[in-house]
Design a protein around this motif. Structure first.
Motif, PDB file in Angstrom:
ATOM      1  N   GLU A 157       0.681  -0.912   0.366  1.00  0.00           N
ATOM      2  CA  GLU A 157      -0.058   0.075   0.039  1.00  0.00           C
ATOM      3  C   GLU A 157       1.100   1.225   0.336  1.00  0.00           C
ATOM      4  OE1 GLU A 157      -2.128   3.672   1.101  1.00  0.00           O
ATOM      5  OE2 GLU A 157      -0.607   2.369   2.639  1.00  0.00           O
ATOM      6  N   GLN A 158       0.978   2.521  -0.911  1.00  0.00           N
ATOM      7  CA  GLN A 158       1.717   2.889  -1.875  1.00  0.00           C
ATOM      8  C   GLN A 158       2.004   4.257  -0.151  1.00  0.00           C
ATOM      9  OE1 GLN A 158       2.454   3.923  -4.729  1.00  0.00           O
ATOM     10  NE2 GLN A 158       4.245   5.252  -3.703  1.00  0.00           N
ATOM     11  N   THR A 159       0.868   4.544   1.111  1.00  0.00           N
ATOM     12  CA  THR A 159       1.588   5.102   1.976  1.00  0.00           C
ATOM     13  C   THR A 159       2.053   4.364   3.057  1.00  0.00           C
ATOM     14  OG1 THR A 159      -0.552   4.767   2.956  1.00  0.00           O
ATOM     15  CG2 THR A 159      -0.378   6.664   1.974  1.00  0.00           C
ATOM     16  N   LEU A 160       1.828   3.124   3.688  1.00  0.00           N
ATOM     17  CA  LEU A 160       2.359   2.278   3.600  1.00  0.00           C
ATOM     18  C   LEU A 160       4.684   1.944   3.362  1.00  0.00           C
ATOM     19  CD1 LEU A 160       2.804   0.739   6.144  1.00  0.00           C
ATOM     20  CD2 LEU A 160       1.448  -1.387   5.041  1.00  0.00           C
ATOM     21  N   GLU A 162       5.955   4.477   1.382  1.00  0.00           N
ATOM     22  CA  GLU A 162       6.168   5.401   1.629  1.00  0.00           C
ATOM     23  C   GLU A 162       7.133   4.971   3.496  1.00  0.00           C
ATOM     24  OE1 GLU A 162       4.061   8.355   0.586  1.00  0.00           O
ATOM     25  OE2 GLU A 162       4.013   7.571  -1.585  1.00  0.00           O
ATOM     26  N   ARG A 163       6.777   4.926   3.952  1.00  0.00           N
ATOM     27  CA  ARG A 163       6.883   5.183   5.385  1.00  0.00           C
ATOM     28  C   ARG A 163       8.220   3.634   5.576  1.00  0.00           C
ATOM     29  NH1 ARG A 163       1.672   5.750   9.521  1.00  0.00           N
ATOM     30  NH2 ARG A 163       3.814   6.163  11.093  1.00  0.00           N
ATOM     31  N   ILE A 164       7.963   2.746   4.918  1.00  0.00           N
ATOM     32  CA  ILE A 164       9.031   1.902   5.950  1.00  0.00           C
ATOM     33  C   ILE A 164      10.652   1.379   4.733  1.00  0.00           C
ATOM     34  CG2 ILE A 164       7.499   0.366   6.102  1.00  0.00           C
ATOM     35  CD1 ILE A 164       7.551  -2.234   4.220  1.00  0.00           C
ATOM     36  N   ALA A 165       9.743   2.445   3.285  1.00  0.00           N
ATOM     37  CA  ALA A 165      11.272   2.565   2.055  1.00  0.00           C
ATOM     38  C   ALA A 165      12.356   2.711   2.757  1.00  0.00           C
ATOM     39  CB  ALA A 165      10.698   3.275   1.315  1.00  0.00           C
ATOM     40  N   PRO A 166      12.448   3.892   4.152  1.00  0.00           N
ATOM     41  CA  PRO A 166      13.717   3.674   4.596  1.00  0.00           C
ATOM     42  C   PRO A 166      14.705   2.734   5.529  1.00  0.00           C
ATOM     43  CG  PRO A 166      13.186   5.451   5.068  1.00  0.00           C
ATOM     44  CD  PRO A 166      11.903   4.477   4.743  1.00  0.00           C
ATOM     45  N   GLN A 167      13.649   1.297   5.461  1.00  0.00           N
ATOM     46  CA  GLN A 167      14.422   0.451   6.522  1.00  0.00           C
ATOM     47  C   GLN A 167      14.701  -1.028   5.281  1.00  0.00           C
ATOM     48  OE1 GLN A 167      11.850  -1.018   8.881  1.00  0.00           O
ATOM     49  NE2 GLN A 167      10.778   0.387   9.200  1.00  0.00           N
ATOM     50  N   LEU A 168      13.875  -0.510   3.439  1.00  0.00           N
ATOM     51  CA  LEU A 168      14.445  -1.974   2.881  1.00  0.00           C
ATOM     52  C   LEU A 168      15.874  -2.367   2.540  1.00  0.00           C
ATOM     53  CD1 LEU A 168      11.101  -1.497   0.563  1.00  0.00           C
ATOM     54  CD2 LEU A 168      12.225  -2.579   2.593  1.00  0.00           C
ATOM     55  N   GLY A 180       6.426  -2.167  10.733  1.00  0.00           N
ATOM     56  CA  GLY A 180       5.289  -1.919  10.368  1.00  0.00           C
ATOM     57  C   GLY A 180       4.517  -0.892  11.014  1.00  0.00           C
ATOM     58  N   PRO A 181       4.385   0.437  10.723  1.00  0.00           N
ATOM     59  CA  PRO A 181       3.108   1.359  11.627  1.00  0.00           C
ATOM     60  C   PRO A 181       1.726   1.130  11.758  1.00  0.00           C
ATOM     61  CG  PRO A 181       3.988   2.188   9.693  1.00  0.00           C
ATOM     62  CD  PRO A 181       5.143   1.170   9.993  1.00  0.00           C
ATOM     63  N   ARG A 182       1.883  -0.311  10.486  1.00  0.00           N
ATOM     64  CA  ARG A 182       0.328  -0.382  10.640  1.00  0.00           C
ATOM     65  C   ARG A 182       0.340  -2.108  10.876  1.00  0.00           C
ATOM     66  NH1 ARG A 182      -1.474   2.057   4.779  1.00  0.00           N
ATOM     67  NH2 ARG A 182      -3.679   1.000   5.271  1.00  0.00           N
ATOM     68  N   PRO A 183      -0.234  -2.785  11.786  1.00  0.00           N
ATOM     69  CA  PRO A 183       0.718  -4.120  12.582  1.00  0.00           C
ATOM     70  C   PRO A 183      -0.562  -4.580  11.380  1.00  0.00           C
ATOM     71  CG  PRO A 183       0.034  -2.556  14.184  1.00  0.00           C
ATOM     72  CD  PRO A 183       0.176  -2.107  12.808  1.00  0.00           C
ATOM     73  N   LEU A 184      -0.313  -6.333  10.997  1.00  0.00           N
ATOM     74  CA  LEU A 184      -1.492  -6.979   9.967  1.00  0.00           C
ATOM     75  C   LEU A 184      -2.242  -7.483  11.255  1.00  0.00           C
ATOM     76  CD1 LEU A 184       1.972  -8.420   7.888  1.00  0.00           C
ATOM     77  CD2 LEU A 184       0.224  -6.372   7.358  1.00  0.00           C
ATOM     78  N   ALA A 185      -2.768  -7.892  10.428  1.00  0.00           N
ATOM     79  CA  ALA A 185      -4.480  -8.215  11.456  1.00  0.00           C
ATOM     80  C   ALA A 185      -4.389  -9.564  10.222  1.00  0.00           C
ATOM     81  CB  ALA A 185      -5.287  -7.909  11.045  1.00  0.00           C
ATOM     82  N   THR A 186      -4.529  -9.913   9.214  1.00  0.00           N
ATOM     83  CA  THR A 186      -4.222 -11.473   8.535  1.00  0.00           C
ATOM     84  C   THR A 186      -3.259 -11.276   7.602  1.00  0.00           C
ATOM     85  OG1 THR A 186      -5.985 -10.607   6.759  1.00  0.00           O
ATOM     86  CG2 THR A 186      -7.358 -11.700   9.386  1.00  0.00           C
ATOM     87  N   ALA A 187      -3.095 -12.446   7.254  1.00  0.00           N
ATOM     88  CA  ALA A 187      -2.248 -12.917   6.633  1.00  0.00           C
ATOM     89  C   ALA A 187      -2.597 -14.234   5.955  1.00  0.00           C
ATOM     90  CB  ALA A 187      -0.555 -12.776   7.041  1.00  0.00           C
ATOM     91  N   GLN A 225      -7.921  -3.836   5.330  1.00  0.00           N
ATOM     92  CA  GLN A 225      -7.483  -3.051   3.882  1.00  0.00           C
ATOM     93  C   GLN A 225      -6.563  -3.694   3.726  1.00  0.00           C
ATOM     94  OE1 GLN A 225      -4.866   0.758   3.203  1.00  0.00           O
ATOM     95  NE2 GLN A 225      -7.477   1.405   2.039  1.00  0.00           N
ATOM     96  N   ILE A 226      -6.053  -4.148   2.316  1.00  0.00           N
ATOM     97  CA  ILE A 226      -4.954  -5.109   1.964  1.00  0.00           C
ATOM     98  C   ILE A 226      -3.801  -4.194   1.648  1.00  0.00           C
ATOM     99  CG2 ILE A 226      -4.280  -6.301   0.068  1.00  0.00           C
ATOM    100  CD1 ILE A 226      -7.454  -6.982  -0.686  1.00  0.00           C
ATOM    101  N   VAL A 227      -2.659  -4.194   2.969  1.00  0.00           N
ATOM    102  CA  VAL A 227      -1.556  -3.539   2.682  1.00  0.00           C
ATOM    103  C   VAL A 227      -0.555  -4.278   2.005  1.00  0.00           C
ATOM    104  CG1 VAL A 227      -2.449  -2.572   4.895  1.00  0.00           C
ATOM    105  CG2 VAL A 227      -0.594  -4.349   5.005  1.00  0.00           C
ATOM    106  N   HIS A 228      -0.725  -5.884   1.370  1.00  0.00           N
ATOM    107  CA  HIS A 228       0.564  -6.423   0.845  1.00  0.00           C
ATOM    108  C   HIS A 228       0.354  -7.487   0.348  1.00  0.00           C
ATOM    109  CE1 HIS A 228       4.474  -8.335   0.123  1.00  0.00           C
ATOM    110  NE2 HIS A 228       3.648  -9.377   0.827  1.00  0.00           N
ATOM    111  N   TRP A 229       0.304  -7.324  -0.953  1.00  0.00           N
ATOM    112  CA  TRP A 229       0.014  -8.708  -2.576  1.00  0.00           C
ATOM    113  C   TRP A 229       1.399  -8.894  -2.324  1.00  0.00           C
ATOM    114  CZ3 TRP A 229      -4.409 -11.814  -4.111  1.00  0.00           C
ATOM    115  CH2 TRP A 229      -4.083 -12.314  -5.179  1.00  0.00           C
ATOM    116  N   ALA A 230       1.365 -10.211  -2.851  1.00  0.00           N
ATOM    117  CA  ALA A 230       2.428 -10.642  -3.451  1.00  0.00           C
ATOM    118  C   ALA A 230       2.092 -12.086  -5.001  1.00  0.00           C
ATOM    119  CB  ALA A 230       3.811 -11.112  -2.658  1.00  0.00           C
TER     120      ALA A 230
END
Length: 247
Positions: A157-160, A162-168, A180-187, A225-230
């Protein structure tokens, strides 16, 4: 059985030999064609796989070039050596295992593109979550040493992102999402067999239509909200699954 008829119609004729070469290599690895033995004749392989003589000869020639086969002057082809077995990775079934998996394999970023949307297959009922307005798309190769064995298309997710990009630079995407700043609820993860597409052909060097192990993974935050898809395509010899059938 692999035949010319079952090969994808999109695979150019001159590349179908790669599928046969992979099948013949597998026969050597699994001992169906033992080292020192003679393999079936070209004519027999033509009939067995409904392949043209040119396709069979090209496939055998590739394995001769690899030092696995030798064509004898008086006819016949002999198995000279078995290919080195690549390491086979146990596919993760838990998010924590996924973090470890990504930490233990190399990763090569091929492309990064902002403001994209993931292509979620129609009818995939198990995907429950709201699509965000935009995602960062990351196309990359997972490698064992210098050998790429998996092509991944990951969306964050775009805003997420941008917040984690410096760690990558130090962390994998999945580990950065864990912290990350938005804890995952389901995966969730869905495994299937899928044909190699044009991206797989280009970056993993296998022919179009070659069956690969495919993993679809997605994660939602607490708001649904789906924050990660692979979407990941694995060379099958590098990945395996294990299940306890009694527990």
């Amino acid at each position: 059985m692999l035949t010319e008829a079952t090969a994808s119609p999109r695979v150019p004729q001159e590349k179908r030999y790669l599928q046969l070469a992979g099948l013949f290599r597998h026969k050597i690895v699994t001992g169906q064609w033992p080292v020192g033995s003679s393999i079936p004749t070209v004519e027999q392989l033509e009939a067995l796989h409904s392949a043209s003589r040119t396709t069979v000869r090209m496939a055998l020639g590739r394995l001769v070039g690899e030092g696995l086969l030798r064509t004898r002057k008086r006819g016949g082809t002999q198995v000279m050596a078995a290919p080195q077995r690549p390491p086979s990775f146990l596919l993760p079934s838990r998010w924590k295992e996924l973090v470890v998996f990504h930490g233990n394999t190399g990763y090569r970023l091929l492309a990064s593109e902002s403001c994209c949307l993931p292509a979620i297959p129609a009818g995939l009922a198990s995907v429950q979550g709201e699509i965000a307005p935009a995602y960062q798309r990351l196309l990359g190769l997972h490698c064992c040493g210098d050998q790429p064995f998996c092509l991944s298309q990951m969306y964050v997710e775009q805003t997420l992102y941008e917040r984690i990009a410096p760690q990558l630079a130090q962390l994998s995407v999945v580990e950065a999402l864990t912290r990350g700043p938005r804890p995952l609820a389901t995966a969730r993860q869905r495994l299937s067999i899928a044909p190699a597409d044009e991206l797989i052909e280009t970056h993993l060097g296998v022919a179009l239509g070659t069956p690969l192990l495919q993993a679809l993974r997605w994660a939602c935050d607490r708001k649904g909200q789906i924050v990660h898809w692979a979407q990941l395509g694995f060379l099958s010899e590098y990945a395996h699954m294990e299940m306890d059938l009694l527990n």
